[in-house]
Design an enzyme around this catalytic site. Structure first.
Site, PDB file in Angstrom:
ATOM      1  N   LEU A  98       0.632  -0.936  -0.315  1.00 38.37           N
ATOM      2  CA  LEU A  98      -0.323   0.338  -0.122  1.00 38.37           C
ATOM      3  C   LEU A  98       0.928   0.958   0.066  1.00 38.37           C
ATOM      4  CD1 LEU A  98      -2.480  -0.919   2.229  1.00 38.37           C
ATOM      5  CD2 LEU A  98      -3.471  -0.745  -0.200  1.00 38.37           C
ATOM      6  N   ASP A  99       0.381   2.413  -0.664  1.00 39.71           N
ATOM      7  CA  ASP A  99       0.960   3.358  -1.097  1.00 39.71           C
ATOM      8  C   ASP A  99       1.334   4.138   0.956  1.00 39.71           C
ATOM      9  OD1 ASP A  99       1.771   3.446  -3.921  1.00 39.71           O
ATOM     10  OD2 ASP A  99       0.148   4.262  -4.332  1.00 39.71           O
ATOM     11  N   ALA A 100       2.492   4.688   1.252  1.00 37.55           N
ATOM     12  CA  ALA A 100       2.195   5.132   2.456  1.00 37.55           C
ATOM     13  C   ALA A 100       1.240   6.436   2.803  1.00 37.55           C
ATOM     14  CB  ALA A 100       3.874   5.912   2.468  1.00 37.55           C
TER      15      ALA A 100
END
Length: 230
Positions: A98-100
């Protein structure tokens, strides 16, 4: 199982790191220096630098990933990581990314074969996202998202799309392309403002607050491992 998988299950290294240990001659099986192609059975004795090893029990953790945390074990820039946030006694790694700035359901495990299956597009594992976007998507845009969006790496597979607010959607996809949901919404003219994964492979967050995690129940873990699931 293959020796590198055994070493990973023993918590000493990733599979790639285990390969380096084997190449360096530091691993012995039944007293003999091991090779990359070595397989390990239940009665075999495995040693690293003369120290006997045992595989750790399979572990499955569901994390409510908060924003600002990167989906990795270590970060060269010193940002907080999901592995550090969980701080499990066993060596668990995230399944996918998952992206930051993306929040929501993230599975971590030391079950390598299951992680591979969950990430493989052939198994079409559902990922459900709640998305806040710029503007108010029309019904035509929702139909376009559902049918497939043309991206630079090809057209996306059909998705399930529901409107949950004027500028909010629920989007279910089963591909694993990098930044897929953000790219899809960008392509149809409604850039993402907030992205939250509410469900992964049938697992929901329930009452987990951002940053909290729990072990899967035996039934949940068995369902993930069973053929044809999730």
């Amino acid at each position: 199982m293959r020796l590198n998988a055994y070493l990973a299950r023993a918590g000493v290294a990733s599979r790639r790191g285990a390969d380096e240990l084997i190449r360096a001659g530091r691993v012995r099986v039944n007293g003999e220096v091991a090779w990359l192609a070595t397989y390990v059975g239940a009665s075999d004795r495995v040693e690293l630098d003369g120290r006997p090893l045992e595989v750790e029990p399979l572990t499955y953790v569901l994390l409510h990933k908060p924003a600002g945390v990167v989906t990795t074990a270590r970060d060269p820039h010193g940002r907080p990581t999901v592995v550090g946030l969980v701080g499990h006694e066993r060596r668990v790694v995230p399944v996918g990314r998952l992206d930051a700035d993306t929040t929501g359901a993230l599975l971590l495990t030391n079950d390598g074969p299951l992680a591979h299956r969950l990430m493989h597009p052939r198994y079409e594992v559902d990922k459900v996202y709640e998305v806040d976007v710029e503007g108010e998507p029309s019904d035509g845009v929702l139909e376009q998202l559902a049918a497939g969006v043309e991206l630079e790496d090809g057209t996306t597979a059909p998705a399930t799309v529901e409107r949950i607010g004027p500028s909010s959607l629920q989007l279910t996809v089963h591909e694993g392309r990098k930044h897929q949901v953000k790219r899809m919404l960008q392509a149809v003219g409604h850039p993402v403002r907030r992205l939250h994964r509410s469900r992964y492979a049938g697992l929901t967050l329930g009452r987990l607050a951002p940053g909290e995690w729990r072990e899967l129940t035996p039934d949940e873990a068995a369902k993930l491992r069973s053929p044809g699931s999730p």
